[in-house]
Scaffold this active site. Structure first.
Site, PDB file in Angstrom:
ATOM      1  N   ARG A  49      -6.204  -8.150  -9.096  1.00 58.31           N
ATOM      2  CA  ARG A  49      -6.805  -9.453  -9.123  1.00 58.31           C
ATOM      3  C   ARG A  49      -8.375  -9.289  -9.497  1.00 58.31           C
ATOM      4  NH1 ARG A  49     -10.182  -8.609  -4.725  1.00 58.31           N
ATOM      5  NH2 ARG A  49      -8.990  -7.835  -2.969  1.00 58.31           N
ATOM      6  N   LYS A 107       0.901  -1.316   0.182  1.00 67.06           N
ATOM      7  CA  LYS A 107      -0.058  -0.078   0.120  1.00 67.06           C
ATOM      8  C   LYS A 107       0.889   1.440  -0.025  1.00 67.06           C
ATOM      9  CE  LYS A 107      -3.457  -2.680  -0.087  1.00 67.06           C
ATOM     10  NZ  LYS A 107      -2.909  -3.523  -0.696  1.00 67.06           N
ATOM     11  N   GLU A 134      -3.764   6.897   7.699  1.00 64.79           N
ATOM     12  CA  GLU A 134      -4.160   7.997   6.635  1.00 64.79           C
ATOM     13  C   GLU A 134      -5.522   8.545   7.421  1.00 64.79           C
ATOM     14  OE1 GLU A 134      -4.582   5.915   3.085  1.00 64.79           O
ATOM     15  OE2 GLU A 134      -6.826   5.863   3.542  1.00 64.79           O
ATOM     16  N   HIS A 156     -16.003  -3.199   7.652  1.00 61.10           N
ATOM     17  CA  HIS A 156     -15.177  -2.534   6.609  1.00 61.10           C
ATOM     18  C   HIS A 156     -15.031  -3.763   5.578  1.00 61.10           C
ATOM     19  CE1 HIS A 156     -14.198   0.578   9.249  1.00 61.10           C
ATOM     20  NE2 HIS A 156     -13.768  -0.239  10.142  1.00 61.10           N
TER      21      HIS A 156
END
Lengths: 500, 170
Positions: A295, A120, A204, A239
């Site tokens: 993917r 990431k 973040e 999530h």
């Protein structure tokens, strides 16, 4: 039939996605090879493939995550390509590398692209370089507690901690206040280590009224990148996505073009080949890069329904060096509901064996599933059992169709996410189209009053008839003999459980 | 005989009467003609005043799981006799908290030891299932009286993991 691009594919996965890939392979004339663990001997994929290879014990780390065993299986049966599905080895760069070295085509991107986008921190750098907008946050993993606290304060609470190697909502923690930061960081690291063997996390900003909107791309080896519009995936719990739809009701044609352009730009910048998804956070008319999933995505069928394409077919074609198709004109609206084995109140996994099963059908309904009667839902694997996908002329009709199909579907033996999905689809908030990722926290989760009445009455009548039969097994009352139904149920159950 | 049904915080009392040649159910000032027919293994057709409901009813100890039109309701159910028996049996064991596994899983961390003081909300055990880590917390302040699990142990749903006694007075 035109000549198949491959002779034999090994599907390095299980569950509904193994079945999904198998279906397209079969239509293309590619022979299918399943791999299975101890727990999956009876699983559909191990029964329906042309060839099945046992690869080890039930724990994924001993079977579906063992690239060496899977590659050995591919060699043993002469598979000329491996389709990884999603999860497991699908975003494992070392595995993609190993396939290439072994001369087996990996139906997915290069190790380089996986490595870059799978990390990431690296992915944010690449997106930044390709001028794709980013959410404010740190570009690096921070280990020092004091620095972490300071940086979180700078970005401003609430903040999010995400696993650098994560995906699929695993290893994400939201922190609302400083005093919870360090504990959350520890949990996020533990989860990341357990799930991905990599405990780096990064920080973040947690944006307001966020919607999760993603763009599907397929890229070929000749530099062509086709974007197949967007998917809206904001109905989430823990999530993790529960309901997805395409198109997204707040994305204007102008915004769609900008998002698709950004996605294509990023795919080109990293030399991407195969199917991929660029996830964006949409907030009040703006969009920010979240991550790229290198993917096939769980929710790919809504794109397939709306555009009339088969993304798995495109994956096989581009992996064989063919040119990716151009994007056809989309039609109507598609919705997907994930059917998970989980408690609808707590969202905790629900384990057990599937004792009864009613599948939905009718116009515009597609069910991608690995379900069968007698299936055991074990703690070893993901809780998703099936995906119900509907397609209709427009959004209101797609919603009614999704509700209708969900009401037809029955599973006995485990609790499922069906009631929660129904609540979401029936809510005014969802129907308005103006919702964000907090929708499931905002809607009333109770069944409609009529269903509560019926449910309580049914339970009471059932109990009454049962106690009455126990008291007077052969009683008649002028209504003719009553069926001792609970005894019959018990007997059928016992018969059903008898090993064959 | 009365039948008590409970769904969440809704409690209802049902009566049944067959005397009119038809099963009549009543609850408070409402009543219905009811016909429940078993059509297969646990599948029932319930017709209530002419309206059809295709149901699945799973009877388990003390409750029934009813599925109808996509809904799944776990309904506590007992009759008058059972209620009396339960009232008799529920001699309470005052104060002690038992932290139970909320689901089957693997204990990945035990954060307390015997004799340790814990506060309400404090994580005592971290349980992992289906790739998710779930912290289990003490519900109230207390002293850990026993630890019944250890790191790496696979536990069944509902298994007792840690016992916490109430804090000493004052």
């Amino acid at each position: 039939m035109s000549k198949p691009p491959f002779k034999r594919v090994l599907i390095a996965n299980r569950g509904e996605i193994a079945m999904r890939v198998m279906r397209t392979a079969r239509e293309m004339g590619i022979e299918t090879v399943a791999v299975y663990s101890d727990a999956d001997r009876n699983a559909l994929h191990a029964r329906r493939a042309d060839i099945a290879v046992h690869i080890g014990p039930s724990a994924p780390s001993e079977s579906y995550l063992r690239g060496d065993k899977i590659l050995a299986a591919a060699k043993q049966v002469g598979a000329d390509c491996i389709h990884p599905g999603y999860g497991f080895l699908s975003e494992n760069a070392a595995f993609s590398d190993a396939c290439e070295k072994a001369g087996v085509v990996f139906v997915g991107p290069s190790a380089h692209a996986i490595r870059l986008m799978g990390d990431k921190v690296e992915a944010r750098r690449a997106a930044d370089a390709a001028e794709v907008p980013l959410v404010p946050g740190l570009k690096d993993d921070v280990r020092d507690d004091a620095v972490l606290i300071e940086k979180a304060a700078e970005i401003g609470y609430p903040v999010m901690l995400k696993a650098a190697a994560g995906g699929g909502g695993k290893g994400i923690r939201i922190v609302h206040e400083e005093k919870k930061l360090l504990q959350a960081a520890e949990l996020a690291r533990n989860e990341a280590r357990a799930a991905f063997g990599d405990d780096r996390v990064y920080l973040e900003k947690f944006v307001t009224r966020p919607r999760h909107v993603e763009v599907q791309i397929v890229a070929d080896q000749h530099g062509n990148v086709t974007a197949f519009g967007e998917r809206e995936c904001s109905v989430q719990r823990r999530h993790q996505k529960l309901v997805e739809e395409s198109p997204c009701s707040v994305v204007t044609p102008e915004l769609r073009e900008r998002m698709c352009d950004a996605a294509q730009r990023l795919a080109r910048a990293v030399g991407y080949v195969g199917a991929g998804t660029i996830e964006f956070l949409h907030s009040e008319g703006e969009f920010y890069f979240l991550e790229m999933n290198t993917r096939l995505q769980v929710e790919h069928p809504i794109t397939e329904m709306r555009f009339g394409v088969d993304l798995v077919r495109e994956m096989f074609r581009v992996a064989a060096g063919e040119t990716v198709m151009e994007c056809p004109e989309p039609r109507g609206h598609a919705i997907e509901i994930r059917i998970n084995a989980e408690d609808p109140e707590t969202y905790f996994p629900s384990l057990g064996s599937i004792r009864r099963l009613n599948m939905p059908g009718g116009p515009g309904v597609r069910l991608d599933s690995c379900l069968y009667r007698g299936m055991e839902v074990t703690p070893y694997y993901d809780s998703m059992l099936a995906k119900l996908v509907v397609h209709a002329e427009d959004r209101p009709r797609a919603i009614e169709r999704a509700i209708r199909a969900l009401q037809e579907m029955r599973l006995v033996g485990v609790a499922t996410s069906i009631p929660v999905a129904l609540r979401a689809l029936q809510s005014e908030l969802f129907r308005s189209g103006d919702y964000d990722t907090s929708i499931l926290e905002k809607i009333d989760r109770r069944p409609p009053a009529e269903m509560i009445d019926v449910g309580m009455l049914a339970a009471a009548v059932g109990h009454y008839l049962h106690t009455e039969e126990v008291a007077a097994p052969s009683a008649t009352d002028g209504l003719g003999p009553r069926m001792p139904m609970w005894k019959v149920v018990d007997r059928v159950e016992r018969l059903g459980r008898r090993p064959l | 005989m009365k039948y008590f049904a409970k769904f969440g915080d809704i409690e209802r009392e049902f009566h049944f009467d067959r005397s009119g040649g038809q099963l009549r159910a009543s609850c408070g000032d409402r009543s219905w003609n009811v016909d429940l027919a078993m059509v297969g293994d646990g599948a029932f057709s319930l017709i209530v005043d002419g309206r059809c409901y295709d149901c699945l009813i799973d009877r388990e100890e003390g409750h029934s799981v009813v599925q109808v039109r996509g809904e799944r309701m776990v309904i506590d159910i007992e009759d008058e006799r059972e209620r009396a028996a339960h009232a008799l049996a529920s001699a309470r064991t005052g104060g002690r908290q038992i932290i139970e596994a909320s689901m089957p899983g693997i204990v990945v961390d035990v954060k307390v030891e015997v004799g340790q003081r814990v506060e309400a909300g404090q994580t005592v055990v971290v349980l992992e299932a289906m790739k998710m880590q779930n912290p289990l917390a003490a519900e109230a302040d207390g002293i850990v009286s026993s630890v019944l699990c250890k790191k790496g142990l696979a536990v069944a749903g509902g298994a007792a993991l840690v016992e916490i006694d109430p804090p000493p007075e004052g």
